[in-house]
Design an enzyme around this catalytic site. Structure first.
Site, short mmCIF file in Angstrom:
data_model
loop_
_atom_site.label_atom_id
_atom_site.label_comp_id
_atom_site.label_asym_id
_atom_site.label_seq_id
_atom_site.Cartn_x
_atom_site.Cartn_y
_atom_site.Cartn_z
N LYS A 16 -8.87 11.06 16.99
CA LYS A 16 -8.09 12.15 16.39
C LYS A 16 -6.64 11.72 16.18
CE LYS A 16 -8.95 15.24 19.64
NZ LYS A 16 -9.77 14.45 20.60
N ARG A 91 -8.81 24.09 22.38
CA ARG A 91 -9.81 23.40 23.21
C ARG A 91 -10.70 24.39 23.95
NH1 ARG A 91 -6.63 18.32 24.03
NH2 ARG A 91 -7.85 16.85 25.22
N ARG A 130 -8.27 1.67 25.82
CA ARG A 130 -7.17 2.21 25.01
C ARG A 130 -5.81 1.96 25.67
NH1 ARG A 130 -6.98 8.36 22.89
NH2 ARG A 130 -6.71 8.93 25.07
N ARG A 163 -2.87 5.17 29.83
CA ARG A 163 -2.66 6.51 30.36
C ARG A 163 -3.44 6.66 31.65
NH1 ARG A 163 -4.01 10.30 25.30
NH2 ARG A 163 -4.99 11.44 27.01
N ARG A 174 -13.16 14.26 31.72
CA ARG A 174 -12.65 14.86 30.47
C ARG A 174 -13.79 15.11 29.49
NH1 ARG A 174 -8.60 10.53 28.73
NH2 ARG A 174 -8.13 11.87 26.96
P1 AMP Z 1 -5.20 14.66 25.03
O1 AMP Z 1 -4.18 13.61 24.85
O2 AMP Z 1 -5.34 15.55 23.83
O3 AMP Z 1 -6.53 14.10 25.49
O4 AMP Z 1 -4.68 15.61 26.21
C1 AMP Z 1 -4.44 15.11 27.51
C2 AMP Z 1 -4.53 16.22 28.55
O5 AMP Z 1 -3.57 17.26 28.24
C3 AMP Z 1 -5.87 16.94 28.59
O6 AMP Z 1 -6.82 16.26 29.38
C4 AMP Z 1 -5.46 18.28 29.19
O7 AMP Z 1 -5.23 18.20 30.57
C5 AMP Z 1 -4.12 18.55 28.52
N1 AMP Z 1 -4.27 19.28 27.24
C6 AMP Z 1 -4.00 18.83 25.99
N2 AMP Z 1 -4.25 19.78 25.06
C7 AMP Z 1 -4.70 20.86 25.75
C8 AMP Z 1 -5.15 22.16 25.38
N3 AMP Z 1 -5.19 22.55 24.09
N4 AMP Z 1 -5.54 23.01 26.36
C9 AMP Z 1 -5.49 22.65 27.66
N5 AMP Z 1 -5.11 21.44 28.08
C10 AMP Z 1 -4.70 20.54 27.14
#
Ligand code: AMP
Length: 224
Positions: A16, A91, A130, A163, A174
């Site tokens: 994404k 989400r 990654r 990360r 996740r």
């Molecule tokens: P990402 O980089 O999009 O995978 O986001 C990393 C982490 O941020 C996720 O595993 C969640 O803990 C938090 N996070 C990001 N976007 C959301 C969302 N829309 N709702 C809840 N938690 C989020």
């Protein structure tokens, strides 16, 4: 020109962020990544960052009431008025409903939700390799997308890091969270006639070409 308001949906590691980087240049859209916003808040030690960190470290979702306000405020800023690309939001179903209401109140609407589909085993392989740049989260991979100079971002020169939540155990958590809480949004958007599917196992360039053609068509249809 009509505005494109787009959601990128898909499991962690679907690409994404990579697609968002490319599409924001093609269509002059604002890329809004909740993951990047939350990581920046953690880094800066803000109230939002303090609340979010414990959930992020566990691979769980930050509570809806924390994230919904952040996004609805962001979409009202000046630079989001010509169209946006949401990456990592919504989400959960409450987040999707809150977005729908917020856009309606602003007299705006979604153009499409783009689902980038990738099987679980591919996700695990991708995410454990990654690396992202420290400054802006630009994505790389130790096997398939190496930077020109070791450990340095091609775009902004900052250092590449892994990360914390890309460790294998957290990646599996996740994925479980995605399958339980986020995957139901596929039906949510399909029922509204907004869902477009893309095969995320193809190369980033193939996925990009496909999405770009789809968005160009949607914009044309909207203008006719
Ligand atoms: P990402 O980089 O999009 O995978 O986001 C990393 C982490 O941020 C996720 O595993 C969640 O803990 C938090 N996070 C990001 N976007 C959301 C969302 N829309 N709702 C809840 N938690 C989020």
């Amino acid at each position: 020109m009509s505005e494109l308001n787009v959601i990128l949906l898909g499991p962690p590691g679907a690409g994404k962020g990579t697609q968002a980087e490319r599409l924001q240049d093609d269509f002059h859209l604002l890329h809004v990544s909740t993951g990047n916003m939350l990581r920046a808040a953690v880094e800066e030690g803000t109230e939002l960052g303090r609340r979010a960190k414990e959930y992020m470290d566990r691979g769980e979702l930050v509570p809806d009431d924390v994230i919904i306000g952040v996004i609805t405020d962001r979409l009202q800023e000046e630079d989001a008025q010509d169209g946006f690309l949401l990456d990592g939001f919504p989400r959960t179903r409450p987040q999707a409903e809150a977005l729908e209401t917020a856009l309606k109140d602003l007299g705006r609407s979604l153009t499409a939700t783009l689902l980038i589909d990738v099987p679980d085993d591919v996700v695990v392989r991708r995410l454990s390799g990654r690396r992202v740049c420290q400054k802006a989260g630009h994505p790389y991979h130790v096997d398939t997308n190496r930077p020109k100079h070791d450990n340095v971002c091609d775009i902004d020169g900052s250092r590449l890091i892994q990360r914390d939540d890309d460790r294998e155990e957290t990646v599996r958590k996740r994925l479980q969270v995605y399958n339980e809480q986020t995957a139901p949004l596929i039906d949510f958007y399909d029922e509204r006639g907004l869902l477009k599917r893309f095969d995320g196992t193809r190369t980033p360039t193939e996925v990009h070409d496909h999405i770009r053609a789809t968005l160009a068509t949607l914009r044309l249809e909207d203008e006719i």
